[in-house]
Write a protein that holds these residues in place. Sequence first.
Motif, PDB file in Angstrom:
ATOM      1  N   GLN A 200       0.825  -1.214   0.000  1.00 20.63           N
ATOM      2  CA  GLN A 200       0.000   0.000   0.000  1.00 20.63           C
ATOM      3  C   GLN A 200       0.856   1.259   0.000  1.00 20.63           C
ATOM      4  OE1 GLN A 200      -3.264   0.150   2.831  1.00 20.63           O
ATOM      5  NE2 GLN A 200      -2.956   2.339   3.145  1.00 20.63           N
ATOM      6  N   ALA A 201       1.941   1.245   0.711  1.00 20.47           N
ATOM      7  CA  ALA A 201       2.802   2.428   0.804  1.00 20.47           C
ATOM      8  C   ALA A 201       3.479   2.763  -0.520  1.00 20.47           C
ATOM      9  CB  ALA A 201       3.850   2.221   1.896  1.00 20.47           C
ATOM     10  N   SER A 202       3.443   1.826  -1.479  1.00 22.38           N
ATOM     11  CA  SER A 202       4.135   2.058  -2.754  1.00 22.38           C
ATOM     12  C   SER A 202       3.237   2.661  -3.829  1.00 22.38           C
ATOM     13  CB  SER A 202       4.704   0.732  -3.274  1.00 22.38           C
ATOM     14  OG  SER A 202       3.660  -0.129  -3.736  1.00 22.38           O
ATOM     15  N   ILE A 203       1.946   2.856  -3.543  1.00 19.72           N
ATOM     16  CA  ILE A 203       1.031   3.386  -4.563  1.00 19.72           C
ATOM     17  C   ILE A 203       1.506   4.767  -5.011  1.00 19.72           C
ATOM     18  CG2 ILE A 203      -1.319   4.118  -5.062  1.00 19.72           C
ATOM     19  CD1 ILE A 203      -2.294   2.064  -3.054  1.00 19.72           C
ATOM     20  N   THR A 204       1.562   4.959  -6.333  1.00 16.99           N
ATOM     21  CA  THR A 204       2.123   6.180  -6.911  1.00 16.99           C
ATOM     22  C   THR A 204       1.237   6.670  -8.044  1.00 16.99           C
ATOM     23  OG1 THR A 204       4.359   5.422  -6.416  1.00 16.99           O
ATOM     24  CG2 THR A 204       4.151   7.175  -8.035  1.00 16.99           C
ATOM     25  N   LEU A 205       1.103   7.977  -8.166  1.00 16.87           N
ATOM     26  CA  LEU A 205       0.467   8.588  -9.335  1.00 16.87           C
ATOM     27  C   LEU A 205       1.565   9.085 -10.250  1.00 16.87           C
ATOM     28  CD1 LEU A 205      -2.183   9.435 -10.735  1.00 16.87           C
ATOM     29  CD2 LEU A 205      -1.937  11.662  -9.602  1.00 16.87           C
ATOM     30  N   ASN A 206       1.536   8.615 -11.498  1.00 14.36           N
ATOM     31  CA  ASN A 206       2.557   8.973 -12.477  1.00 14.36           C
ATOM     32  C   ASN A 206       1.934   9.861 -13.555  1.00 14.36           C
ATOM     33  OD1 ASN A 206       4.743   6.736 -11.678  1.00 14.36           O
ATOM     34  ND2 ASN A 206       2.722   5.796 -11.704  1.00 14.36           N
ATOM     35  N   ARG A 207       2.618  10.926 -13.915  1.00 18.35           N
ATOM     36  CA  ARG A 207       2.146  11.834 -14.970  1.00 18.35           C
ATOM     37  C   ARG A 207       3.146  11.843 -16.117  1.00 18.35           C
ATOM     38  NH1 ARG A 207       2.858  17.647 -16.114  1.00 18.35           N
ATOM     39  NH2 ARG A 207       1.181  18.243 -17.530  1.00 18.35           N
ATOM     40  N   TYR A 208       2.583  11.770 -17.336  1.00 14.99           N
ATOM     41  CA  TYR A 208       3.432  11.770 -18.526  1.00 14.99           C
ATOM     42  C   TYR A 208       3.529  13.187 -19.066  1.00 14.99           C
ATOM     43  CZ  TYR A 208       5.443  10.210 -22.977  1.00 14.99           C
ATOM     44  OH  TYR A 208       6.252  10.010 -24.054  1.00 14.99           O
ATOM     45  N   SER A 209       4.749  13.712 -19.175  1.00 12.91           N
ATOM     46  CA  SER A 209       4.973  15.061 -19.688  1.00 12.91           C
ATOM     47  C   SER A 209       6.374  15.135 -20.254  1.00 12.91           C
ATOM     48  CB  SER A 209       4.800  16.091 -18.565  1.00 12.91           C
ATOM     49  OG  SER A 209       5.030  17.399 -19.042  1.00 12.91           O
ATOM     50  N   ASN A 210       6.507  15.862 -21.365  1.00 15.50           N
ATOM     51  CA  ASN A 210       7.813  16.020 -22.009  1.00 15.50           C
ATOM     52  C   ASN A 210       8.475  14.678 -22.295  1.00 15.50           C
ATOM     53  OD1 ASN A 210       7.639  18.873 -21.920  1.00 15.50           O
ATOM     54  ND2 ASN A 210       8.367  18.858 -19.794  1.00 15.50           N
ATOM     55  N   LYS A 211       7.653  13.733 -22.755  1.00 18.38           N
ATOM     56  CA  LYS A 211       8.103  12.424 -23.211  1.00 18.38           C
ATOM     57  C   LYS A 211       8.705  11.565 -22.097  1.00 18.38           C
ATOM     58  CE  LYS A 211       8.874  13.903 -27.992  1.00 18.38           C
ATOM     59  NZ  LYS A 211       9.812  13.943 -29.126  1.00 18.38           N
ATOM     60  N   THR A 212       8.287  11.827 -20.865  1.00 18.53           N
ATOM     61  CA  THR A 212       8.778  10.997 -19.770  1.00 18.53           C
ATOM     62  C   THR A 212       7.722  10.909 -18.681  1.00 18.53           C
ATOM     63  OG1 THR A 212      10.606  10.675 -18.214  1.00 18.53           O
ATOM     64  CG2 THR A 212       9.836  12.926 -18.518  1.00 18.53           C
ATOM     65  N   TRP A 213       7.791   9.838 -17.874  1.00 18.32           N
ATOM     66  CA  TRP A 213       6.890   9.658 -16.746  1.00 18.32           C
ATOM     67  C   TRP A 213       7.543  10.235 -15.495  1.00 18.32           C
ATOM     68  CZ3 TRP A 213       1.975   8.185 -17.099  1.00 18.32           C
ATOM     69  CH2 TRP A 213       1.566   7.456 -18.214  1.00 18.32           C
ATOM     70  N   GLU A 214       6.783  10.994 -14.721  1.00 17.57           N
ATOM     71  CA  GLU A 214       7.277  11.512 -13.455  1.00 17.57           C
ATOM     72  C   GLU A 214       6.306  11.134 -12.347  1.00 17.57           C
ATOM     73  OE1 GLU A 214       7.276  15.754 -13.137  1.00 17.57           O
ATOM     74  OE2 GLU A 214       5.589  16.007 -14.520  1.00 17.57           O
ATOM     75  N   GLN A 215       6.862  10.846 -11.171  1.00 20.25           N
ATOM     76  CA  GLN A 215       6.049  10.428 -10.043  1.00 20.25           C
ATOM     77  C   GLN A 215       5.566  11.638  -9.247  1.00 20.25           C
ATOM     78  OE1 GLN A 215       8.280   7.611  -7.710  1.00 20.25           O
ATOM     79  NE2 GLN A 215       7.978   5.949  -9.190  1.00 20.25           N
ATOM     80  N   MET A 216       4.281  11.619  -8.890  1.00 21.35           N
ATOM     81  CA  MET A 216       3.671  12.686  -8.105  1.00 21.35           C
ATOM     82  C   MET A 216       3.532  12.223  -6.652  1.00 21.35           C
ATOM     83  SD  MET A 216       2.862  15.090 -10.451  1.00 21.35           S
ATOM     84  CE  MET A 216       4.483  14.695 -11.131  1.00 21.35           C
ATOM     85  N   PRO A 217       3.707  13.120  -5.684  1.00 22.85           N
ATOM     86  CA  PRO A 217       3.527  12.730  -4.276  1.00 22.85           C
ATOM     87  C   PRO A 217       2.084  12.348  -3.991  1.00 22.85           C
ATOM     88  CG  PRO A 217       3.714  15.120  -4.499  1.00 22.85           C
ATOM     89  CD  PRO A 217       4.044  14.542  -5.842  1.00 22.85           C
ATOM     90  N   VAL A 218       1.883  11.321  -3.186  1.00 24.64           N
ATOM     91  CA  VAL A 218       0.554  10.783  -2.906  1.00 24.64           C
ATOM     92  C   VAL A 218       0.367  10.662  -1.396  1.00 24.64           C
ATOM     93  CG1 VAL A 218      -0.896   8.727  -3.095  1.00 24.64           C
ATOM     94  CG2 VAL A 218       0.344   9.551  -5.070  1.00 24.64           C
ATOM     95  N   SER A 219      -0.818  10.999  -0.910  1.00 22.66           N
ATOM     96  CA  SER A 219      -1.135  10.814   0.501  1.00 22.66           C
ATOM     97  C   SER A 219      -2.521  10.206   0.631  1.00 22.66           C
ATOM     98  CB  SER A 219      -1.071  12.144   1.259  1.00 22.66           C
ATOM     99  OG  SER A 219      -2.010  13.064   0.741  1.00 22.66           O
ATOM    100  N   LEU A 220      -2.686   9.334   1.625  1.00 21.03           N
ATOM    101  CA  LEU A 220      -3.975   8.698   1.875  1.00 21.03           C
ATOM    102  C   LEU A 220      -4.880   9.686   2.602  1.00 21.03           C
ATOM    103  CD1 LEU A 220      -5.700   6.089   1.843  1.00 21.03           C
ATOM    104  CD2 LEU A 220      -4.732   5.571   4.090  1.00 21.03           C
TER     105      LEU A 220
END
Length: 724
Positions: free
Chosen positions: A608-628
Amino acid sequence: MTPAPVVYVAGDGSGDFNCSGDNDQVQINEALTYVAENAEYTTVYLKGPFTYIIDDTLQIGSNTTLEGDSNATIKLASSAGWSSDKPLIKGKSSGSNGITIRGFTIDGNREGNTNVVSGDGYYTLIHLSSCQNINVYNMNLTNNHGDGLRADNCSNIKFHDNEAYLLGHDVLYAIVCSNVEAFNNTITCRTNSGLRLYNTNHASFYNNTITSRGSGGAGIEIQKEGSDSSMDDIEIYNNIIHDTALSGILVFGSGNYSTSSVNVHIHHNQIYDTGTNSGSEIVGGILSEGFNLLIENNVIDGAYGSGIAQKETYYLSPEGSGYVMTVKNNIITNTRGSKAEEGYGIYNQLTNTHSFVLQNNSLYNNSGGNYKNVQASPWDITEDPLYADRDNHDYHLKSKVGRWDGSSWVNDNISSPCIDAGDPLSDYSNEPEPNGNRIDIGPYGNTVYASKSEFEVLDNSSENNNDSDEDDSDEDDSEEQDGGSSHSSGGGGGGGGSPEPAKNVEVKELCQVFITNGKPIQFNFTKNATCVVYLGFDAKKTAGKTTTIVEQLKNKSTLTSTLTEGEVYRYFNVWVGNSGFASSENIENPVICFKVEKSWLQDKNIDQASITLNRYSNKTWEQMPVSLSEEDDRYLYLTSSVSGYSFFAISGRVTEKENITEILPEPDTQEFEQKNESTGSEIKTEPEHTENTDIHEKENISMPGFEMIYCVIGLLGVFLYKRR
């Protein structure tokens, strides 16, 4: 006299005024004068079946109707010899008001007057100057050298339900007029265009059928010259234009004027096989120079030259630049080359002064290619649109679940890729259910005859509380921005046109709120159709009523690379308003709240602690901070501060399986030692372990000094026994 309000003219002696078939304008003008001088009379009625031969102009006054039986005809005398500015019918005086002409035939007797050239002004059928409230309808206009209805400096003109056949110039020619409507006319051109505006504003042409017989000009012609008159409120829609000698629709200007003064909206027209005069450069479907155009939901099929083009016309080019043509939701197919043109789908010949904005069009089988000097759009479709019956010009789209065939709904064995493929912000509310909550590309998009969708998606519209605080001007500004927007798949979010193919969209949900500068905005997706619960931001600009679309995908977006890290839960896209709106200039502090099924974590063994929101921009995936933020029996609800809105993926890491060995707790020997200061043979075992006494005693005898070891073993046994 016949009692008011009608005065009758006949050719058999039965009328109030009776004609002989020679110089009949005398009796008809007497009847018109009588009506003008007697307020209780309103109408001069021509009885049929008679042909009234005139050798002079008929003059109609204010508040007068000239009508007749359908088999009554006014015909120009042979060898009339009139001057070029003399029409068959005109206003009795400049400034006349309330003129109606309806119900009969006007024949210009072209064959009997061969000494003049068509198009030079001779023998116009009706010419009205400085008149108001003109209504010409149910007329049969035919066979002359000039215009059908020519109006100079007039206002409130209606020209409708007429049949015009082989006239010598324009069928309707409005010059410096305002408030002009032409609809439900059937026109066959010979010399010039069917419907034409010159320096005329507030005009609409709709539901007309326009063609020609191998010669003539454009079906519809819009012309501006100089800066005296604006032409920014002109609409052309629901027309069928085919087999014209030049382009189907020609829009052009000359001289110096502001770009904001020239705007035309062209939509839901069927234009096919236009531009038959292959030697001309003014051929094609829709041609423009010196105008801003919004062209949407048309079909242009089999045109010679170019489907849609910005190019030089036969007039001097305008002096300005910055003209923009927005082209969306159109189908452009089977464009053919001509001597002067190469058969392009969309062509920009004026790249220094004119530009295109393309979104969600279908282009297919254009002989010269789909684009020339135009940047292809990622939202355009280049597959066969699958017309119902192209040979018979039935441009309904094939559908497995319902296509209108003119009398009923039928099912095909295949569905067109143009269904549910239009601009997501275009209105689709008139389409029959199921409509996919998205407009179809082509002329039936957002009509009751749109082909039905195989996909059911949800729609959610909610109003922000700010609605009541805003006036209509903000909303109008927003609509103008929608109409002229361009779209991009970059970081700003492209709400104006999703680049995602409809076949990759599993489900989508829409939400509308009113965006006001300085206020927090939240789009709540209450239908629970997708994994997105809400998104929000702080507005830095007022944008009016704005639509946000969430698309939950079947697979990764076709415009992103594969996310290589982690197990993917969902791919989804977010489009906020017009393309480029959701940028740092307009919003700040953007967030997304999304949900993840707990069963997915369990089935996939996801940490559960590894759940991540990823956004694709400028031809690459970047991870966004996530909180429950919260959870219930079924879902985890997580919130993320994002850098923008575009393509997203929710992922998590699989927990590694380990071999777990149970480690037993050690006894507390310290307490035991404190209670037993001596060691060795003085230590006694617990009664529960008497079965081992003999062994212990033997070991104590044979191995002195190991008493403590045996004591510890005994205590450990007691501990384990008690744990049972």
